[in-house]
Every structure is written in C-alpha cells, then in structure tokens.
Design a protein around this motif. Structure first.
Motif, PDB file in Angstrom:
ATOM      1  N   ASP A 117      14.606  -8.355  -1.262  1.00 32.14           N
ATOM      2  CA  ASP A 117      16.010  -8.538  -0.906  1.00 32.14           C
ATOM      3  C   ASP A 117      16.100  -8.486   0.614  1.00 32.14           C
ATOM      4  O   ASP A 117      15.760  -7.471   1.227  1.00 32.14           O
ATOM      5  N   ILE A 118      16.524  -9.584   1.218  1.00 31.98           N
ATOM      6  CA  ILE A 118      16.726  -9.609   2.671  1.00 31.98           C
ATOM      7  C   ILE A 118      18.086  -8.952   2.928  1.00 31.98           C
ATOM      8  O   ILE A 118      19.098  -9.601   3.156  1.00 31.98           O
ATOM      9  N   SER A 119      18.084  -7.651   2.849  1.00 28.31           N
ATOM     10  CA  SER A 119      19.307  -6.865   2.726  1.00 28.31           C
ATOM     11  C   SER A 119      19.842  -6.310   4.038  1.00 28.31           C
ATOM     12  O   SER A 119      21.005  -5.927   4.121  1.00 28.31           O
ATOM     13  N   GLY A 120      18.975  -6.199   5.038  1.00 31.44           N
ATOM     14  CA  GLY A 120      19.345  -5.481   6.251  1.00 31.44           C
ATOM     15  C   GLY A 120      19.180  -3.982   6.109  1.00 31.44           C
ATOM     16  O   GLY A 120      19.453  -3.235   7.048  1.00 31.44           O
ATOM     17  N   ARG A 121      18.732  -3.538   4.917  1.00 30.63           N
ATOM     18  CA  ARG A 121      18.540  -2.106   4.659  1.00 30.63           C
ATOM     19  C   ARG A 121      17.083  -1.889   4.263  1.00 30.63           C
ATOM     20  O   ARG A 121      16.686  -2.229   3.144  1.00 30.63           O
ATOM     21  N   PRO A 122      16.279  -1.321   5.144  1.00 31.32           N
ATOM     22  CA  PRO A 122      14.850  -1.165   4.844  1.00 31.32           C
ATOM     23  C   PRO A 122      14.589  -0.122   3.773  1.00 31.32           C
ATOM     24  O   PRO A 122      15.032   1.022   3.896  1.00 31.32           O
ATOM     25  N   TYR A 123      13.863  -0.541   2.728  1.00 25.23           N
ATOM     26  CA  TYR A 123      13.494   0.395   1.670  1.00 25.23           C
ATOM     27  C   TYR A 123      12.316  -0.195   0.914  1.00 25.23           C
ATOM     28  O   TYR A 123      12.361  -1.357   0.492  1.00 25.23           O
ATOM     29  N   LEU A 124      11.271   0.608   0.721  1.00 24.33           N
ATOM     30  CA  LEU A 124      10.090   0.161  -0.005  1.00 24.33           C
ATOM     31  C   LEU A 124       9.834   1.068  -1.198  1.00 24.33           C
ATOM     32  O   LEU A 124       9.797   2.289  -1.063  1.00 24.33           O
ATOM     33  N   VAL A 125       9.643   0.443  -2.361  1.00 23.36           N
ATOM     34  CA  VAL A 125       9.152   1.125  -3.549  1.00 23.36           C
ATOM     35  C   VAL A 125       7.837   0.461  -3.915  1.00 23.36           C
ATOM     36  O   VAL A 125       7.792  -0.762  -4.121  1.00 23.36           O
ATOM     37  N   HIS A 126       6.758   1.228  -3.967  1.00 20.93           N
ATOM     38  CA  HIS A 126       5.429   0.647  -4.159  1.00 20.93           C
ATOM     39  C   HIS A 126       4.609   1.580  -5.043  1.00 20.93           C
ATOM     40  O   HIS A 126       4.490   2.769  -4.743  1.00 20.93           O
ATOM     41  N   GLY A 127       4.081   1.048  -6.143  1.00 19.31           N
ATOM     42  CA  GLY A 127       3.322   1.918  -7.021  1.00 19.31           C
ATOM     43  C   GLY A 127       2.522   1.159  -8.059  1.00 19.31           C
ATOM     44  O   GLY A 127       2.497  -0.077  -8.086  1.00 19.31           O
ATOM     45  N   GLY A 128       1.867   1.930  -8.912  1.00 23.54           N
ATOM     46  CA  GLY A 128       1.104   1.359 -10.010  1.00 23.54           C
ATOM     47  C   GLY A 128      -0.383   1.223  -9.761  1.00 23.54           C
ATOM     48  O   GLY A 128      -1.128   0.879 -10.684  1.00 23.54           O
ATOM     49  N   GLU A 129      -0.828   1.477  -8.531  1.00 21.26           N
ATOM     50  CA  GLU A 129      -2.249   1.330  -8.231  1.00 21.26           C
ATOM     51  C   GLU A 129      -3.048   2.454  -8.889  1.00 21.26           C
ATOM     52  O   GLU A 129      -2.561   3.579  -8.996  1.00 21.26           O
ATOM     53  N   PRO A 130      -4.269   2.174  -9.330  1.00 23.29           N
ATOM     54  CA  PRO A 130      -5.060   3.204 -10.009  1.00 23.29           C
ATOM     55  C   PRO A 130      -5.440   4.335  -9.056  1.00 23.29           C
ATOM     56  O   PRO A 130      -5.543   4.145  -7.837  1.00 23.29           O
ATOM     57  N   GLU A 131      -5.633   5.505  -9.616  1.00 23.50           N
ATOM     58  CA  GLU A 131      -6.006   6.667  -8.820  1.00 23.50           C
ATOM     59  C   GLU A 131      -7.292   6.390  -8.047  1.00 23.50           C
ATOM     60  O   GLU A 131      -8.265   5.875  -8.600  1.00 23.50           O
ATOM     61  N   GLY A 132      -7.275   6.717  -6.769  1.00 21.99           N
ATOM     62  CA  GLY A 132      -8.443   6.503  -5.920  1.00 21.99           C
ATOM     63  C   GLY A 132      -8.452   5.181  -5.187  1.00 21.99           C
ATOM     64  O   GLY A 132      -9.277   4.976  -4.291  1.00 21.99           O
ATOM     65  N   PHE A 133      -7.518   4.259  -5.542  1.00 20.55           N
ATOM     66  CA  PHE A 133      -7.482   2.958  -4.867  1.00 20.55           C
ATOM     67  C   PHE A 133      -7.326   3.116  -3.361  1.00 20.55           C
ATOM     68  O   PHE A 133      -7.938   2.398  -2.578  1.00 20.55           O
ATOM     69  N   GLU A 134      -6.505   4.086  -2.954  1.00 22.00           N
ATOM     70  CA  GLU A 134      -6.206   4.245  -1.526  1.00 22.00           C
ATOM     71  C   GLU A 134      -7.431   4.632  -0.710  1.00 22.00           C
ATOM     72  O   GLU A 134      -7.459   4.436   0.513  1.00 22.00           O
ATOM     73  N   PHE A 135      -8.457   5.158  -1.368  1.00 24.64           N
ATOM     74  CA  PHE A 135      -9.662   5.585  -0.656  1.00 24.64           C
ATOM     75  C   PHE A 135     -10.767   4.522  -0.659  1.00 24.64           C
ATOM     76  O   PHE A 135     -11.767   4.680   0.044  1.00 24.64           O
ATOM     77  N   HIS A 136     -10.588   3.478  -1.441  1.00 27.41           N
ATOM     78  CA  HIS A 136     -11.655   2.487  -1.590  1.00 27.41           C
ATOM     79  C   HIS A 136     -11.759   1.616  -0.340  1.00 27.41           C
ATOM     80  O   HIS A 136     -10.754   1.137   0.187  1.00 27.41           O
ATOM     81  N   LEU A 137     -12.984   1.393   0.116  1.00 24.72           N
ATOM     82  CA  LEU A 137     -13.217   0.486   1.238  1.00 24.72           C
ATOM     83  C   LEU A 137     -13.414  -0.923   0.699  1.00 24.72           C
ATOM     84  O   LEU A 137     -14.380  -1.209  -0.002  1.00 24.72           O
ATOM     85  N   ILE A 138     -12.484  -1.802   1.014  1.00 26.51           N
ATOM     86  CA  ILE A 138     -12.567  -3.192   0.576  1.00 26.51           C
ATOM     87  C   ILE A 138     -13.258  -3.979   1.682  1.00 26.51           C
ATOM     88  O   ILE A 138     -12.793  -4.009   2.820  1.00 26.51           O
ATOM     89  N   GLY A 139     -14.369  -4.591   1.350  1.00 23.93           N
ATOM     90  CA  GLY A 139     -15.132  -5.283   2.372  1.00 23.93           C
ATOM     91  C   GLY A 139     -15.819  -4.345   3.337  1.00 23.93           C
ATOM     92  O   GLY A 139     -16.303  -4.758   4.385  1.00 23.93           O
ATOM     93  N   GLY A 140     -15.826  -3.068   2.996  1.00 17.16           N
ATOM     94  CA  GLY A 140     -16.526  -2.094   3.815  1.00 17.16           C
ATOM     95  C   GLY A 140     -15.771  -1.602   5.029  1.00 17.16           C
ATOM     96  O   GLY A 140     -16.316  -0.853   5.842  1.00 17.16           O
ATOM     97  N   HIS A 141     -14.489  -1.999   5.183  1.00 14.56           N
ATOM     98  CA  HIS A 141     -13.779  -1.634   6.410  1.00 14.56           C
ATOM     99  C   HIS A 141     -12.280  -1.434   6.208  1.00 14.56           C
ATOM    100  O   HIS A 141     -11.630  -0.764   7.005  1.00 14.56           O
ATOM    101  N   PHE A 142     -11.699  -2.033   5.168  1.00 10.38           N
ATOM    102  CA  PHE A 142     -10.254  -2.003   4.953  1.00 10.38           C
ATOM    103  C   PHE A 142      -9.970  -1.094   3.768  1.00 10.38           C
ATOM    104  O   PHE A 142     -10.291  -1.427   2.631  1.00 10.38           O
ATOM    105  N   THR A 143      -9.366   0.072   4.015  1.00 13.01           N
ATOM    106  CA  THR A 143      -9.110   0.995   2.907  1.00 13.01           C
ATOM    107  C   THR A 143      -7.890   0.549   2.116  1.00 13.01           C
ATOM    108  O   THR A 143      -6.942  -0.042   2.661  1.00 13.01           O
TER     109      THR A 143
END
Length: 207
Positions: A117-143
């Motif tokens: 929604d190009i709302s003028g009001r910044p808000y992010l809802v983000h979820g559903g990724e499996p546990e540990g995804f945030e720690f994974h190195l993709i391509g060896g450099h991008f977590t």
C-alpha cells in the motif's frame, strides 16, 4: 483527473548517499521496463535487486560500495534507504496510481505473499521464515537477516505499508528470491497508473 500518459511527468529520481560506511549512487525510473545495471560488491544482493527491477518494471542504475570487509549490513541498509528515498521522490503526489498491489510468487518449493500500500504511512509486517533462516549465509556472504533489514529500510524511507509472508520454503536462496519477487510484483501493481482513478486515491486527498 488522471493525466493522459503523454502529459504525465517522468517518474525518475536520483539519490546519492555518502556516509563513513558506504557510498550509494542510485537512479530509478518507475515507468521503465525492468532494465538494470547494478553493482553493490555483494553478488547475491545484486541478484536480488536485479530480480526486483525486472519484476517491478523499474529501471535501476546502482553503484554501491561499503565496508563489506566488516559486514554487508551497511551496504544493504544504505541501499535500501536510498531506494526508499528515490521511490518517494519519483512517485510525486501519487495522483492516478492504483495505490494497492498484491502478489503470490513461487520459486520451486518456496512460496511468498506480498501486499503493498503506497500509503504514506511506513509499516512492515514480515514473517513465516523457518527458524534459523536469519543466520544462514546465502552465497557465503549474505545472511538471511538482511532480507528483512532491506525491506525495513525501503518501507520506512518510501513510506509504504508492506506485508510479506513466506507461506512455504526450505532453501534459503529460494526463500529470499521468492520474497523479493513477490514484493516487486506487488509494488509493480501499486505504482501503476489506473485509468479509473481520479486524483490521489485517498479520501484524505493526500498520501
């Protein structure tokens, strides 16, 4: 009143951002064909931004450098900040746009949903990724954590309301790419001109 296509101002913006941690030189055209010339010195991030350009039909020229010998964090964040600022500048008063967009995008076993929604009001809802995804190195450099961090930087600076939800996925590369592409496709719809929209699509008269 919606302007005819020939009378619309070009939705183009250039942002240059210099800090002690990064240097960003970015130009976008919201009414492009998805062409891109992108170099961030972070190969997987290049891949994601190229996908965003292609699937959002936004032309992007980007040169970004930063202290990636320490971490990719600053380069990713500052690129997101610059992209958000460029989107705001290019959108102008938002007259005649659809405003809303949504997309489901699969990539093999991964499936992502995004709503913009190009709302003028910044808000992010983000979820559903499996546990540990945030720690994974993709391509060896991008977590994996950088996916959300990039979305946060864009959303806050472009003043968008965005929901991104991973519905299925196992491979970290596929998860990240499905999310980027879903965001791109939803943004493509939201920024598009709608012939049935007169003026700014808000009862407030401004976005």
């Amino acid at each position: 009143m919606t302007l005819p296509e020939t009378a619309r101002p070009a939705r183009v913006a250039t942002i240059q951002r210099e800090t002690s941690e990064s240097s960003i030189d970015l130009t976008i055209n919201l009414d492009g064909t998805g062409r891109s010339d992108i170099e961030t010195t972070v190969p997987f991030f290049n891949h994601m931004l190229t996908a965003f350009a292609k699937h959002s039909l936004t032309d992007i020229t980007l040169r970004a450098t930063g202290d990636t010998h320490i971490d990719v964090h600053h380069t990713v964040e500052d690129t997101g900040i610059a992209l958000g600022q460029a989107i705001v500048a290019a959108l102008g008063d938002k007259s005649g746009i659809a405003r809303y967009g949504d997309a489901h995008v699969p990539l093999d076993e991964a499936l992502a949903l995004a709503v913009v929604d190009i709302s003028g009001r910044p808000y992010l809802v983000h979820g559903g990724e499996p546990e540990g995804f945030e720690f994974h190195l993709i391509g060896g450099h991008f977590t994996g954590s950088m996916v959300r961090h990039f979305f946060e930087a864009v959303v806050l600076n472009a003043r968008l309301t965005v929901h991104v939800k991973l519905l299925a996925g196992r491979d970290p590369h596929h998860i990240a790419e499905a999310e980027f592409k879903a965001f791109a496709r939803a943004f493509r719809q939201a920024k598009a001109f709608d012939a049935n929209v007169s003026g700014v699509p808000s009862t407030k008269g401004a976005l």
